[in-house]
Enzyme design. Structure first.
Site, PDB file in Angstrom:
ATOM      1  N   ASN A  48     -32.545   0.951  -0.097  1.00 43.65           N
ATOM      2  CA  ASN A  48     -32.273   2.372  -0.230  1.00 43.65           C
ATOM      3  C   ASN A  48     -31.169   1.581   1.184  1.00 43.65           C
ATOM      4  OD1 ASN A  48     -33.944   3.419  -1.889  1.00 43.65           O
ATOM      5  ND2 ASN A  48     -35.558   3.849   0.442  1.00 43.65           N
TER       6      ASN A  48
ATOM      7  N   HIS B 184     -31.872  -2.887   6.140  1.00 47.74           N
ATOM      8  CA  HIS B 184     -33.703  -3.342   5.317  1.00 47.74           C
ATOM      9  C   HIS B 184     -33.728  -3.342   3.901  1.00 47.74           C
ATOM     10  CE1 HIS B 184     -34.332   0.559   6.087  1.00 47.74           C
ATOM     11  NE2 HIS B 184     -35.719   0.454   6.214  1.00 47.74           N
TER      12      HIS B 184
END
Length: 347
Positions: A159, A172
């Site tokens: 995301n 990440h």
């Protein structure tokens, strides 16, 4: 880690890792549970403990940055390349406690994958070598998690962007190991099997070949992969990346395919980043074969990555309103042909 979670370091060359997590952390405890929706034939995960997870902390309090003597973080080392570790606030856990009927334990595993120690970077800014290392990390983690008893599907994703709903700005991604086959994947498996029985061909392969032949929706390609906007795209900006040789999952990719993916993926991500005045928020979703499918279904599955964004125009997002949220019937604000042309023209 101090609370018993596992952390793994992935380095491009041998690196000694000796730091110890000195934090005083309580053991991770989760009351996660899953419940079956008989109307939709799907599982719903309930993880109310995640309400207290860290939410958009300032940069100097980021838990994914390397540790310093003054401030220990989730990564005890003072520097790292790529790190994977168990989520402190997992939706699913191998140690989920048994709930009362009709629920089942929220069994599974949720991991965080940090792509770089540089807080102000992004996947699109990684070097090809670092992006290739991330592909190897996905492959290693998918292999290990797929071999865990009770895991039926491994999902690697990222995301990116506050509008998407990220709670940590550090570059990440995540990996979910589900105790079930997701409804979307089950539906694809069914359609692919039906197509094989009716036509004797692979549906994924036909989609890829049709896009390559038609050409107008292809955004970029190399010898191993093609990135295209599907003719049936749901999202305002959506690109699928398919390998030219059918494989079932990320671990099946050979060295050439992994390197070529990293190069093409960076190409497409940078087009996303420059399409508007500000980088486009996105979700990157790997579609791998489930771990428990029949050999026939696994032989039919074609690994691919879906990259999509909710942004439909500068300052405007597509919201899933009545038709999308209520009926699951998408209405697109863009056309695949126009979106592909726009992305090709990004310099």
């Amino acid at each position: 880690m101090a609370d018993g979670r596992e952390i793994l370091y992935f380095d491009s060359s041998p690196t000694e890792r000796v730091a110890v997590d000195q934090r005083d952390l309580p053991p991770v405890s989760t009351q996660s549970q899953i419940r079956f929706d008989p109307l939709l034939g799907d599982w719903v995960t309930l993880a109310s403990h995640r309400q207290t997870r860290t939410f958009l902390p300032p940069t100097d309090l980021c838990p994914l940055c390397p540790s310093t003597p003054e401030r220990p973080t989730e990564i005890p080392e003072p520097a790292y390349e790529v790190v994977a570790f168990e989520n402190r606030f997992p939706s699913l856990s191998l140690h989920a406690q048994a709930p009362t009927a009709p629920a089942r334990p929220g069994f599974g595993r949720c991991e965080v994958v940090c792509f770089t120690s540089d807080h102000d970077s992004s996947f699109a800014q990684l070097t090809p070598d670092r992006a290739r290392l991330v592909v190897d990390v996905w492959a290693q983690r998918a292999t290990e998690l797929s071999g865990t008893a009770g895991i039926q599907q491994v999902y690697c994703f990222e995301n990116h962007g506050e509008e998407i709903g990220v709670t940590l700005a550090h570059p990440h991604g995540q990996i979910y190991a589900y105790p079930f086959i997701t409804a979307k994947t089950a539906r694809i498996l069914s359609n692919v099997e039906t197509h094989r029985k009716q036509h004797g061909t692979n549906l994924f392969g036909e989609i890829l070949a049709a896009e390559q032949a038609e050409g107008t929706r292809v955004v970029a390609a190399n010898d191993e992969w093609t990135a295209f906007v599907p003719s049936f795209a749901r999202w305002p900006y959506e690109v699928s990346l398919y390998p030219h040789r059918r494989v079932a999952d990320i671990p099946d990719l050979d060295d050439a395919a992994r390197t070529a993916f990293a190069e093409l993926y960076l190409n497409v991500l940078r087009r996303f980043a420059r399409r508007f005045d500000t980088p486009m928020p996105y979700i990157a979703a790997w579609n791998q074969a489930p771990t428990v499918t029949s050999s026939a279904n696994r032989d039919d599955w074609w690994l691919h990555l879906e990259l999509f964004s909710f942004r439909r125009a500068p300052g405007k997002l597509k919201y899933l309103a009545g038709s999308e949220s209520g009926m699951g019937a998408f209405i697109s604000d863009t056309t695949p042909e126009q979106v592909a042309a726009e992305l090709r023209n990004v310099t």
